[in-house]
Motif scaffolding. Structure first.
Motif, short mmCIF file in Angstrom:
data_model
loop_
_atom_site.label_atom_id
_atom_site.label_comp_id
_atom_site.label_asym_id
_atom_site.label_seq_id
_atom_site.Cartn_x
_atom_site.Cartn_y
_atom_site.Cartn_z
N HIS A 1 -5.86 4.55 5.68
CA HIS A 1 -5.28 3.75 4.62
C HIS A 1 -5.94 2.37 4.63
O HIS A 1 -5.88 1.66 5.63
N LEU A 2 -6.56 2.01 3.52
CA LEU A 2 -7.19 0.70 3.39
C LEU A 2 -6.52 -0.05 2.25
O LEU A 2 -6.31 0.50 1.17
N GLY A 3 -6.17 -1.28 2.50
CA GLY A 3 -5.52 -2.11 1.50
C GLY A 3 -5.36 -3.52 2.01
O GLY A 3 -6.03 -3.93 2.97
N LEU A 4 -4.48 -4.24 1.38
CA LEU A 4 -4.26 -5.63 1.78
C LEU A 4 -3.54 -5.70 3.12
O LEU A 4 -2.59 -4.95 3.35
N PRO A 5 -3.97 -6.60 3.98
CA PRO A 5 -3.28 -6.78 5.26
C PRO A 5 -1.91 -7.41 5.02
O PRO A 5 -1.66 -8.03 4.00
N ASP A 6 -1.04 -7.21 5.97
CA ASP A 6 0.32 -7.74 5.88
C ASP A 6 0.33 -9.19 6.36
O ASP A 6 0.86 -9.53 7.41
#
Length: 117
Positions: A71-76
């Protein structure tokens, strides 16, 4: 303009599925993709936790279709302001960042479950 995911898919002989909405998920399409692919990578311009990739993973799990998933996306964390391109690059969601993360996680022909990125 060709999206980074499409450029990467062309290099890896992979399939791109544009998930235009999360609800309702196209369960039949996800079944077909899981049945014909060794692993899945979800890329989203959203937080990974609780995002579209999580919904895909939950759906496949409920269907008993277990595949390695990256899963690749914006970090928290807080994302600095900037242009869209600057923000994507800072989050590793530009072409270079995606290639680096995907290459670290999966090599073509791998049969074992890849290590977590």
């Amino acid at each position: 303009m060709v999206a980074p995911a499409e450029k990467i898919a062309a290099r890896m002989d992979a399939t791109v599925v544009n998930l235009r909405f999360v609800k309702p998920l196209d369960v039949e399409l996800l079944r077909q993709i899981a049945a014909t692919h060794e692993a899945l990578i979800t890329i989203e311009e959203n937080a990974v936790a609780g995002g579209a990739g999580s919904a895909v993973a939950e759906c496949l799990s409920a269907e008993g279709l277990l595949r390695p998933i990256l899963h690749l996306g914006l970090p928290d964390r807080f994302i600095e302001h900037g242009s869209r391109d600057e923000c994507l690059a800072a989050a590793g969601l530009d072409l270079a960042g995606l290639m680096q993360n995907i290459s670290a996680w999966w090599q073509p022909g791998d049969r074992a479950i890849p290590a977590k990125a």
